[in-house]
Design a protein around this motif. Structure first.
Motif, mmCIF file in Angstrom:
data_model
loop_
_atom_site.group_PDB
_atom_site.id
_atom_site.type_symbol
_atom_site.label_atom_id
_atom_site.label_comp_id
_atom_site.label_asym_id
_atom_site.label_seq_id
_atom_site.Cartn_x
_atom_site.Cartn_y
_atom_site.Cartn_z
ATOM 1 N N HIS A 67 0.876 -1.172 0.000
ATOM 2 C CA HIS A 67 0.000 0.000 0.000
ATOM 3 C C HIS A 67 0.912 1.220 0.000
ATOM 4 N N THR A 69 2.238 5.252 -1.729
ATOM 5 C CA THR A 69 1.867 6.667 -1.588
ATOM 6 C C THR A 69 0.895 7.046 -2.705
ATOM 7 N N ILE B 64 12.269 1.430 -3.802
ATOM 8 C CA ILE B 64 11.621 0.837 -2.619
ATOM 9 C C ILE B 64 10.937 -0.472 -3.024
ATOM 10 N N GLU B 87 8.741 12.571 -0.113
ATOM 11 C CA GLU B 87 7.576 11.847 0.391
ATOM 12 C C GLU B 87 7.867 10.342 0.451
ATOM 13 N N ASN B 88 8.438 9.837 -0.621
ATOM 14 C CA ASN B 88 8.714 8.391 -0.637
ATOM 15 C C ASN B 88 9.906 8.019 0.240
ATOM 16 N N TYR B 91 8.307 7.371 3.299
ATOM 17 C CA TYR B 91 7.644 6.065 3.202
ATOM 18 C C TYR B 91 8.639 4.951 3.544
ATOM 19 N N THR B 227 2.585 -0.891 4.420
ATOM 20 C CA THR B 227 1.789 0.327 4.235
ATOM 21 C C THR B 227 2.492 1.529 4.832
ATOM 22 N N LEU B 229 0.769 3.824 6.093
ATOM 23 C CA LEU B 229 -0.025 4.193 7.268
ATOM 24 C C LEU B 229 0.712 3.683 8.509
#
Lengths: 273, 375
Positions: A67, A69, B64, B87-88, B91, B227, B229
């Motif tokens: 999951h 971005t 990634i 951003e990544n 992540y 994820t 999240l």
């Protein structure tokens, strides 16, 4: 749940978070049926998603799941597939996820013809954030950020990916669920980049604002406006007005990217240039 | 003797290959492009994969994804591209996916000075992506270090399951120096841990006592969820405050509990020094030269060169600060690491910056002038 499909779901992650009347569950069941028909090896399969309602799918299905971005699912998936071409790679995206923030990756995955099957759930709206317009919100329709109606023109995503080089392009609907399964199977079998646009409904964030009171009404709309691509050949433009095509829309032969890269490795290792 | 003259960028790429990197995803940008060019040429020879992605965001995403299949991965960029990757990068921090991000710093902000050196991404390397997160940042000062420290960067990424930023600058990236490959041929290479339990017993983010999770390569029978999240030990999103707190704390602790392993530095003449120069990257070369000239004039000047910039060698700086009249910090920025040094020095000594943002390297003379103002 039919026991044949139970194994494709993480039972401990259900029930899902989707709203009553959402079409995502039907798309996911079509996906599970397709996996069964393909007799897929779950250990050798990666399911990637971006951000949004549709992208929650990766929580519920029992594969190697990623999951990512917002908008970037295909870019992550490209890394997965190129690094290990033996893996089957499926990608779930929404209309905003795939065509706005992720539009560039959709174009380039198509251009590379990388062996990935992308399922784009198109509910014409950003649902997770509460109903903002997407590039697939039809002109004139309402959204929280288009309170007076969508001013912009909307994409035909299937035409876009066809133009960009995808070698399997199809559109299905939640109403035509059996056909959707068949399209996912056909897409997975295509050795190249496959796109299946699954027309779905968001009664909460889209329907209510656009004079469609509930899911049933929206699914009926799909039934009444979808025309199979074969049937369409016998129809005149007047009959096709306000209709959209479903079925296998386009198929082409082209070199698949990861296979081509493997050939390059072989050539270089033999001392070629 | 097996000497070869090469650029810092080339040495970085060759170091990555030696460390076992087998996947590179990137996007062309000055002054880092040679890293990609070498990888494009060399990776297929060893069965590795190179891809030039459609943009910097995608290249960060691709590495990634590739890392999750068990490959060691690298990407390389410079200022504007580094901004796009943030951003990544975050992540990868949260999902604990090993990767090395090379940033050959150039003048900024914005498009800035594409072909001129700077060291102005020191704070961005630490704080560029949103949210509290751990990061390891390493800065080489020589071409040889571009090779050896890239190996180390890959090792640290694999060991601590984290992104590592390899923070070069244009001077080091384009400098040509000899490397004696006999001296670097036996460098330690670290591979990430593999699960030692069956798939049924495997819990992806249930880190052991060391606080570092074991992520099985996709496709090896260990099916799990990744994820961005905030997630629990099973890898699934959660908003339960105790679980969220525990995961966030573990992320920081896996770095903070291993500072002695992660932090490396070089120091010279710290004993009896009245002034210590603290410098990194190409500025450390000028600082070293300045120290030599000052030492030759019987001035007690030492050098402390952090090789690991983040986590910051706070303990070492604090110790120095208690013993000197001043710390002088030459940096090709407006004073970024100086802020951290002031924090670590905690008022024990003066911290004086030698800062330059005109696209030119800092000269030894400029550092000497600053030192003379203190002595």
């Amino acid at each position: 749940m039919n026991s044949a499909y139970e194994k494709y779901f993480r039972q401990d992650r259900l029930p899902h978070i989707w709203c009553p009347g959402c079409g995502n569950g039907i798309v996911l069941s079509a996906f599970a049926r397709a996996m069964e028909e393909l007799n897929i090896d779950q250990d050798k399969t990666v399911v990637v998603s971006g951000i949004g309602c549709s992208s929650r799918a990766t929580t519920y299905v029992d594969f190697n799941t990623l999951h990512t971005t917002h908008g970037r699912a295909l870019a992550f998936a490209t890394g997965v597939k190129l690094a290990n071409p033996e893996l089957n790679v499926f990608v779930f995206m929404g209309d905003g996820d795939s065509s706005a923030i992720g539009g560039n990756h959709l174009i380039h995955a198509s251009r590379r013809n990388i062996d990935i099957t992308a399922i784009i759930i198109d509910n014409n709206i950003y649902g997770m954030t509460g109903g903002q317009y997407s590039p697939l919100t039809p002109t004139g329709k309402k959204a929280t950020t288009a309170p007076y109606g969508m001013v912009e023109r909307n994409f035909d995503l299937c035409e876009l990916v066809k133009g960009a080089g995808a070698t399997f392009v199809a559109r299905g609907t939640v109403y035509h669920a059996k056909q959707l399964t068949d399209l996912i199977v056909a897409g997975a079998k295509n050795k190249g980049f496959s796109v299946i646009e699954a027309v779905s409904q968001c009664p909460i964030s889209y329907g209510r604002r656009n004079k469609m009171k509930n899911a049933l009404e929206m699914i009926n709309w799909q039934k009444e406006h979808a025309v199979n691509v074969k049937a369409a050949q016998k129809m005149n433009p007047e009959q096709l007005k306000d209709k959209f095509l479903i079925g296998e829309l386009y198929r082409a032969e082209a070199p698949e990217y990861t296979a081509e890269y493997d050939k390059l490795i072989e050539r270089v290792q033999k001392g070629g240039k | 003797m097996n000497k070869k003259v090469m650029q810092g960028n080339e040495a970085c790429a060759h170091g990555a290959l030696a460390a076992g990197v087998r996947f590179f995803g990137g996007y062309p940008i000055t002054p880092s492009t040679e890293v990609a060019e070498v990888m494009a040429k060399e990776l297929p020879k060893v069965g590795g994969k190179f891809i030039q992605m459609e943009d910097e965001i995608a290249s960060m995403a691709a590495v990634i994804g590739a890392s999750l299949t068990g490959k060691k991965v690298l990407t390389a960029t410079s200022g504007p591209g580094f901004s796009l990757k943030q951003e990544n990068l975050g992540y990868a921090c949260l999902t604990e996916v090993p990767c090395v991000v090379v940033n050959v710093q150039r003048g900024g902000p914005s498009t800035g000075l594409p072909t001129s050196p700077a060291q102005s991404d020191v704070m961005q390397a630490k704080w560029g992506t949103h949210g509290d997160h751990p990061i390891i940042v390493i800065s080489p000062s020589t071409v040889k270090e571009c090779y050896t420290l890239t190996v180390r960067a890959v090792n640290l990424a694999e060991k601590y399951m984290t992104p590592v930023v390899f923070l070069m600058d244009e001077v080091i990236g384009h400098l040509r120096e000899p490397i004696d490959f006999d001296e670097v041929k036996d460098l330690e290479v670290v591979d990430r841990k593999k699960p030692d339990v069956s798939p049924e017993e495997y819990v992806s983010y249930a880190a052991g006592e060391d606080g570092i999770p074991v992520l099985a390569p996709f496709g090896t029978g260990y099916r799990y969820h990744v994820t961005g999240l905030t997630h629990d030990e099973q890898g699934f999103s959660t908003m339960a405050p105790p679980v969220v707190a525990r995961m966030n704390q573990r992320l920081m602790d896996k770095i903070d509990n291993n500072l002695d392993d992660i932090i490396t530095f070089e120091s010279e003449n710290l004993e009896d020094a009245d002034v210590v120069l603290v410098a990194y990257g190409s500025s450390a070369r000028s600082a070293k030269e300045a120290m030599r000239w000052l030492n030759a004039a019987d001035q007690n000047v030492g050098l402390f060169r952090p090789i690991t910039i983040w986590p910051f060698p706070e303990k070492e700086i604090r110790k120095i600060a208690g013993n000197v009249k001043a710390i002088v910090v030459p940096e090709m920025n407006m004073g970024q690491l100086k802020l951290e040094i002031e924090r670590a020095a905690a008022g024990l000594t003066k911290v004086i910056g030698v800062n330059k943002v005109d696209g030119e390297p800092i000269t030894p003379e400029e550092i000497i002038n600053a030192v003379k103002g203190v002595l």
